[in-house]
Design a protein around this motif. Structure first.
Motif, PDB file in Angstrom:
ATOM      1  N   GLU A 177      -4.059  -5.151  -2.821  1.00 57.91           N
ATOM      2  CA  GLU A 177      -3.290  -5.970  -3.748  1.00 57.91           C
ATOM      3  C   GLU A 177      -2.228  -5.116  -4.435  1.00 57.91           C
ATOM      4  O   GLU A 177      -1.041  -5.430  -4.440  1.00 57.91           O
ATOM      5  N   ARG A 178      -2.656  -3.979  -4.979  1.00 59.17           N
ATOM      6  CA  ARG A 178      -1.737  -3.145  -5.754  1.00 59.17           C
ATOM      7  C   ARG A 178      -0.609  -2.577  -4.894  1.00 59.17           C
ATOM      8  O   ARG A 178       0.501  -2.372  -5.366  1.00 59.17           O
ATOM      9  N   PHE A 179      -0.905  -2.312  -3.617  1.00 59.11           N
ATOM     10  CA  PHE A 179       0.121  -1.717  -2.760  1.00 59.11           C
ATOM     11  C   PHE A 179       0.891  -2.771  -1.974  1.00 59.11           C
ATOM     12  O   PHE A 179       1.546  -2.455  -0.988  1.00 59.11           O
ATOM     13  N   ASP A 180       0.761  -4.035  -2.426  1.00 54.25           N
ATOM     14  CA  ASP A 180       1.561  -5.071  -1.832  1.00 54.25           C
ATOM     15  C   ASP A 180       1.240  -5.249  -0.343  1.00 54.25           C
ATOM     16  O   ASP A 180       2.110  -5.504   0.467  1.00 54.25           O
ATOM     17  N   LEU A 181      -0.038  -5.061  -0.008  1.00 51.79           N
ATOM     18  CA  LEU A 181      -0.467  -5.199   1.383  1.00 51.79           C
ATOM     19  C   LEU A 181      -1.496  -6.313   1.545  1.00 51.79           C
ATOM     20  O   LEU A 181      -2.077  -6.461   2.615  1.00 51.79           O
ATOM     21  N   ALA A 182      -1.715  -7.089   0.480  1.00 50.43           N
ATOM     22  CA  ALA A 182      -2.772  -8.106   0.533  1.00 50.43           C
ATOM     23  C   ALA A 182      -2.549  -9.089   1.689  1.00 50.43           C
ATOM     24  O   ALA A 182      -3.495  -9.469   2.375  1.00 50.43           O
ATOM     25  N   ASP A 183      -1.298  -9.453   1.925  1.00 49.89           N
ATOM     26  CA  ASP A 183      -1.025 -10.411   3.002  1.00 49.89           C
ATOM     27  C   ASP A 183      -1.312  -9.824   4.375  1.00 49.89           C
ATOM     28  O   ASP A 183      -1.571 -10.541   5.334  1.00 49.89           O
ATOM     29  N   ALA A 184      -1.221  -8.496   4.463  1.00 54.12           N
ATOM     30  CA  ALA A 184      -1.418  -7.829   5.751  1.00 54.12           C
ATOM     31  C   ALA A 184      -2.816  -7.236   5.869  1.00 54.12           C
ATOM     32  O   ALA A 184      -3.111  -6.531   6.836  1.00 54.12           O
ATOM     33  N   ALA A 185      -3.685  -7.545   4.903  1.00 54.71           N
ATOM     34  CA  ALA A 185      -5.001  -6.896   4.830  1.00 54.71           C
ATOM     35  C   ALA A 185      -5.787  -7.019   6.124  1.00 54.71           C
ATOM     36  O   ALA A 185      -6.457  -6.080   6.544  1.00 54.71           O
ATOM     37  N   ASP A 186      -5.703  -8.190   6.782  1.00 52.99           N
ATOM     38  CA  ASP A 186      -6.524  -8.425   7.965  1.00 52.99           C
ATOM     39  C   ASP A 186      -5.738  -8.288   9.265  1.00 52.99           C
ATOM     40  O   ASP A 186      -6.197  -8.724  10.327  1.00 52.99           O
ATOM     41  N   ARG A 187      -4.569  -7.676   9.162  1.00 51.27           N
ATOM     42  CA  ARG A 187      -3.800  -7.401  10.385  1.00 51.27           C
ATOM     43  C   ARG A 187      -4.073  -5.983  10.852  1.00 51.27           C
ATOM     44  O   ARG A 187      -4.293  -5.084  10.049  1.00 51.27           O
ATOM     45  N   LEU A 188      -4.036  -5.765  12.165  1.00 52.54           N
ATOM     46  CA  LEU A 188      -4.222  -4.412  12.681  1.00 52.54           C
ATOM     47  C   LEU A 188      -3.069  -3.523  12.214  1.00 52.54           C
ATOM     48  O   LEU A 188      -1.926  -3.960  12.174  1.00 52.54           O
ATOM     49  N   VAL A 189      -3.409  -2.286  11.897  1.00 51.85           N
ATOM     50  CA  VAL A 189      -2.398  -1.375  11.353  1.00 51.85           C
ATOM     51  C   VAL A 189      -1.287  -1.099  12.355  1.00 51.85           C
ATOM     52  O   VAL A 189      -0.157  -0.808  11.974  1.00 51.85           O
ATOM     53  N   ARG A 190      -1.596  -1.233  13.664  1.00 52.31           N
ATOM     54  CA  ARG A 190      -0.523  -0.945  14.621  1.00 52.31           C
ATOM     55  C   ARG A 190       0.624  -1.955  14.533  1.00 52.31           C
ATOM     56  O   ARG A 190       1.691  -1.705  15.070  1.00 52.31           O
ATOM     57  N   THR A 191       0.416  -3.074  13.818  1.00 55.66           N
ATOM     58  CA  THR A 191       1.518  -4.017  13.611  1.00 55.66           C
ATOM     59  C   THR A 191       2.276  -3.721  12.316  1.00 55.66           C
ATOM     60  O   THR A 191       3.226  -4.419  11.990  1.00 55.66           O
ATOM     61  N   TYR A 192       1.849  -2.700  11.566  1.00 57.84           N
ATOM     62  CA  TYR A 192       2.496  -2.385  10.282  1.00 57.84           C
ATOM     63  C   TYR A 192       3.800  -1.614  10.511  1.00 57.84           C
ATOM     64  O   TYR A 192       3.931  -0.869  11.477  1.00 57.84           O
ATOM     65  N   SER A 193       4.723  -1.753   9.554  1.00 53.09           N
ATOM     66  CA  SER A 193       5.935  -0.929   9.578  1.00 53.09           C
ATOM     67  C   SER A 193       5.596   0.465   9.048  1.00 53.09           C
ATOM     68  O   SER A 193       4.521   0.675   8.483  1.00 53.09           O
ATOM     69  N   ARG A 249     -14.715  -3.928  -2.564  1.00 54.91           N
ATOM     70  CA  ARG A 249     -13.989  -4.297  -3.782  1.00 54.91           C
ATOM     71  C   ARG A 249     -12.756  -3.425  -3.960  1.00 54.91           C
ATOM     72  O   ARG A 249     -11.667  -3.903  -4.262  1.00 54.91           O
ATOM     73  N   ARG A 250     -12.943  -2.138  -3.762  1.00 54.26           N
ATOM     74  CA  ARG A 250     -11.878  -1.181  -3.963  1.00 54.26           C
ATOM     75  C   ARG A 250     -10.754  -1.425  -2.947  1.00 54.26           C
ATOM     76  O   ARG A 250      -9.569  -1.345  -3.278  1.00 54.26           O
ATOM     77  N   ALA A 251     -11.133  -1.735  -1.702  1.00 60.22           N
ATOM     78  CA  ALA A 251     -10.134  -1.992  -0.663  1.00 60.22           C
ATOM     79  C   ALA A 251      -9.260  -3.177  -1.066  1.00 60.22           C
ATOM     80  O   ALA A 251      -8.026  -3.107  -1.015  1.00 60.22           O
ATOM     81  N   ALA A 252      -9.899  -4.258  -1.518  1.00 59.92           N
ATOM     82  CA  ALA A 252      -9.148  -5.460  -1.895  1.00 59.92           C
ATOM     83  C   ALA A 252      -8.192  -5.149  -3.049  1.00 59.92           C
ATOM     84  O   ALA A 252      -7.029  -5.550  -3.043  1.00 59.92           O
ATOM     85  N   GLU A 253      -8.718  -4.395  -4.019  1.00 62.48           N
ATOM     86  CA  GLU A 253      -7.930  -4.048  -5.197  1.00 62.48           C
ATOM     87  C   GLU A 253      -6.688  -3.226  -4.804  1.00 62.48           C
ATOM     88  O   GLU A 253      -5.571  -3.506  -5.245  1.00 62.48           O
ATOM     89  N   GLU A 292      -4.971   2.961  13.725  1.00 57.26           N
ATOM     90  CA  GLU A 292      -4.129   1.860  14.195  1.00 57.26           C
ATOM     91  C   GLU A 292      -4.907   0.666  14.690  1.00 57.26           C
ATOM     92  O   GLU A 292      -4.410  -0.451  14.680  1.00 57.26           O
ATOM     93  N   ASN A 293      -6.126   0.910  15.174  1.00 56.98           N
ATOM     94  CA  ASN A 293      -6.908  -0.175  15.767  1.00 56.98           C
ATOM     95  C   ASN A 293      -7.844  -0.837  14.775  1.00 56.98           C
ATOM     96  O   ASN A 293      -8.702  -1.634  15.148  1.00 56.98           O
ATOM     97  N   LEU A 294      -7.703  -0.481  13.506  1.00 57.54           N
ATOM     98  CA  LEU A 294      -8.436  -1.177  12.456  1.00 57.54           C
ATOM     99  C   LEU A 294      -7.419  -1.941  11.611  1.00 57.54           C
ATOM    100  O   LEU A 294      -6.245  -1.631  11.614  1.00 57.54           O
ATOM    101  N   THR A 295      -7.916  -2.926  10.850  1.00 62.76           N
ATOM    102  CA  THR A 295      -7.020  -3.607   9.916  1.00 62.76           C
ATOM    103  C   THR A 295      -6.853  -2.724   8.683  1.00 62.76           C
ATOM    104  O   THR A 295      -7.581  -1.736   8.502  1.00 62.76           O
ATOM    105  N   GLY A 296      -5.913  -3.113   7.827  1.00 62.68           N
ATOM    106  CA  GLY A 296      -5.709  -2.369   6.585  1.00 62.68           C
ATOM    107  C   GLY A 296      -6.986  -2.335   5.763  1.00 62.68           C
ATOM    108  O   GLY A 296      -7.400  -1.290   5.258  1.00 62.68           O
ATOM    109  N   ALA A 297      -7.639  -3.503   5.638  1.00 59.26           N
ATOM    110  CA  ALA A 297      -8.867  -3.577   4.841  1.00 59.26           C
ATOM    111  C   ALA A 297      -9.964  -2.711   5.447  1.00 59.26           C
ATOM    112  O   ALA A 297     -10.667  -1.987   4.735  1.00 59.26           O
ATOM    113  N   GLU A 298     -10.118  -2.767   6.774  1.00 60.95           N
ATOM    114  CA  GLU A 298     -11.161  -1.967   7.434  1.00 60.95           C
ATOM    115  C   GLU A 298     -10.930  -0.468   7.225  1.00 60.95           C
ATOM    116  O   GLU A 298     -11.878   0.293   7.014  1.00 60.95           O
TER     117      GLU A 298
END
Lengths: 327, 257
Positions: free
Chosen positions: A123-139, A116-120, A92-98
């Protein structure tokens, strides 16, 4: 040994104290297919997944995944599997990309590849916009997608998905199903556990129904439904004295004799779904029978359980703690 | 094959993960920074007038004690973090990956060394402002700081074991406090041991915290050392080795409950 089985287990047993979580289970999934483990909470599904992913040692029996023995060749086996589960095991305390980069590094992917794989995958899982947000803010749905993405980081040939859609809203469920189907089309073998017949129905090539640590049925979804009795039409009449007339009128639609149940209601087993309600209403109308209610009934997990075990698929005290929490 | 290199790389990946968490969970940051300041000030100004410490001003007597206590508790983040990883299923994920079996633990305990260093710097600064003064060479002061980091590292492994053994993050915290507070209080950390009842003195004299506090007083204040310095190093190494072994064994069987 048949060389093309990606997952092969025989006689798996595991007890926790007096509770027999697995009581001698055989499983087999051919490469590139989906094996569904279907059963209620506490049936032993999670225990089976944990043994096959080397998290637990079985008390008895043996299993091979990707050709490697789960006990003696655990390290080699772990390089070839991905695990995603009911817990959305992400930090939760890391971003999606991290999160995804961390998993890539822990799979020891070549330098630069984790990023590279993280970015890919984001993108595929429709999380690119949230890539740099902390996971604890994710639904909840976003976390599940990230969890599944983490299981795919190293492109493992075998995926274990433990109740991947439990607690998800319908749209997220369907998205996740499509992703899983995409992996399978690309040649991945999947072992999926679920409590939902529709999920097993849609995704699984073969379904093993387990209850109280034992396999009580195994087959394709069609084979299981045949055991359950397929679909049926439930009709409730306005006037209960008309049941015989109604049964006669519906006879041509039925795959077996319509059953008359109490209080002017009929159960009509049917072999097809398309247009059945309209035709039934027309025939009853022509026969002058008044209808209070009419509905299609599709087989559910409860029906499978009722038919196979003679009891309803009630939660059996959740001795495994399967998916009782999660938001 | 690349066993050792992978092991180090896995540990560093997870150390980085622990560090990234700090600025993102500001409440944790408070425990590394504000809490040590609070303890120094409370003890110096509340107890300082009441406790007699022959040969030393209380602030000089206290600082090594409060530093050792803070280092002993520094690893609570490891217990908390591991208990959370267990609860949230992350341990299942890590254990299914082709990574080192000890990296999840060594990553966290290594990160604790970094946060302990921060706490240590803050406490020494506050202590100096409150009137503490070193009576030692720079080499001895540096050795004292090194000893503290080693000691804190050893207790991080105790907390690792606690975190893997407790039923929830909350439980891991209270177990940590229940086990470690008596150790730090029944020791030479805050009062001279000979001011305690005989039974407690017997415990305090064999308590590794006493040995470690005495070693730090020797290094910071030029107090008579006896065997305390080597004793403290031996205790730290022994505790680290014992609890690292126990924790790794426990981790290998740990699954989300």
């Amino acid at each position: 040994m048949a060389g093309d089985a990606a997952i092969e287990a025989s006689g798996l047993r595991k007890s926790y104290g007096d509770v027999r979580a697995l009581d001698g289970i055989d499983l087999r999934a051919a490469t590139g297919t989906v094996l569904g483990l279907l059963g209620p909470n506490g049936a032993g599904k999670t225990t089976a997944v944990r043994i096959l992913t080397t998290l637990l040692r079985p008390d008895g029996g043996s299993a091979r995944v990707a050709g490697f023995d789960v006990e003696r060749e655990a390290a080699a086996l772990r390089r070839r599997i991905g695990l995603a589960g009911q817990y959305a095991a992400v930090d939760e305390n890391l971003t999606g990309a991290e999160n995804l980069e961390m998993v890539g590094r822990l799979y020891h992917l070549p330098r630069g590849e984790p990023r590279r794989r993280a970015a890919e995958l984001l993108e595929r899982f429709d999380l690119a916009d949230a890539a740099d947000r902390l996971v604890r803010t994710y639904s909840g749905g976003m976390r599940r997608r990230l969890d599944l993405a983490a299981a795919l980081v190293a492109r493992p040939p075998i995926l274990f998905l433990d109740e991947p859609t439990a607690g998800l809203d319908p749209r997220s469920r369907i998205n996740l199903w499509e992703t899983i189907e995409g992996r399978v089309a690309a040649g991945t073998t999947v072992l999926l556990t679920t409590q939902y017949l529709d999920e097993a129905d849609r995704l699984a090539d073969r379904i093993a129904v387990i209850d109280r640590g034992r396999m009580i049925a195994e087959g394709s979804s069609d084979e299981l439904k045949d055991q359950v009795g397929g679909e049926r039409l439930d009709v409730t009449l306005e006037d209960r004295t008309q049941v015989d007339a109604a049964a006669a009128a519906l006879e041509p639609l039925a795959s077996e004799r319509p059953a008359i149940v109490l209080d002017g209601a009929l159960r009509v087993p049917v072999s097809r779904r398309q247009g059945v309600i309209a035709e039934a209403v027309r025939r009853l109308d022509e026969a002058g029978v008044g209808i209070a209610d009419v509905a299609m009934h599709r087989p559910t997990l409860d029906d499978v359980f009722l038919t196979l075990t003679g009891r309803a698929a009630e939660q059996s005290d959740g001795e495994e703690g399967d998916a009782e929490e999660e938001g | 094959m690349n066993g050792l290199r992978d092991n180090i790389s896995d540990t560093l990946v997870l150390t980085k993960r622990s560090f990234l968490r700090i600025p993102r969970a500001p409440d944790l940051l408070l425990s590394f920074t504000v809490q040590p300041i609070m303890f120094v000030l409370l003890f110096v100004y509340v107890f300082g007038g009441a406790i007699v410490t022959p040969g030393y001003a209380y602030v000089d007597f206290l600082m090594p004690g409060i530093i050792v206590q803070t280092m002993a508790f520094g690893g609570f983040v490891t217990a908390l973090g591991l208990a959370e990883d267990l609860k949230k299923g992350l341990v299942d994920r890590f254990r299914s990956l082709p990574m080192s079996r000890s990296a999840v633990l060594s990553g966290r305990t290594l990160a604790d060394v970094g946060t302990n260093l921060i706490s240590l710097a803050i406490m020494i600064a506050v202590g100096l402002l409150a009137g503490f003064s070193f009576d030692a060479s720079a080499t001895h002061v540096a050795a004292g700081i090194g000893l503290m980091l080693l000691f804190g590292y050893a207790f991080s492994w105790v907390f690792a074991f606690i975190g893997l053994s407790s039923s929830s993050p909350e439980a891991s915290q209270s177990i940590g406090f229940i086990l470690i507070f008596p150790l730090t209080f029944v020791s030479s950390a805050f009062v001279p041991v000979d001011s305690m009842p005989t039974a407690l003195q017997a415990f305090a004299n064999v308590n590794p915290i006493t040995t470690t506090v005495d070693a730090l007083r020797a290094l910071f204040l030029d107090a008579p050392a006896g065997n305390a310095i080597w004793g403290a190093v031996a205790w730290s190494l022994g505790i680290a080795a014992a609890f690292a072994t126990l924790s790794v064994a426990r981790y290998k069987r740990a699954v989300t409950r």
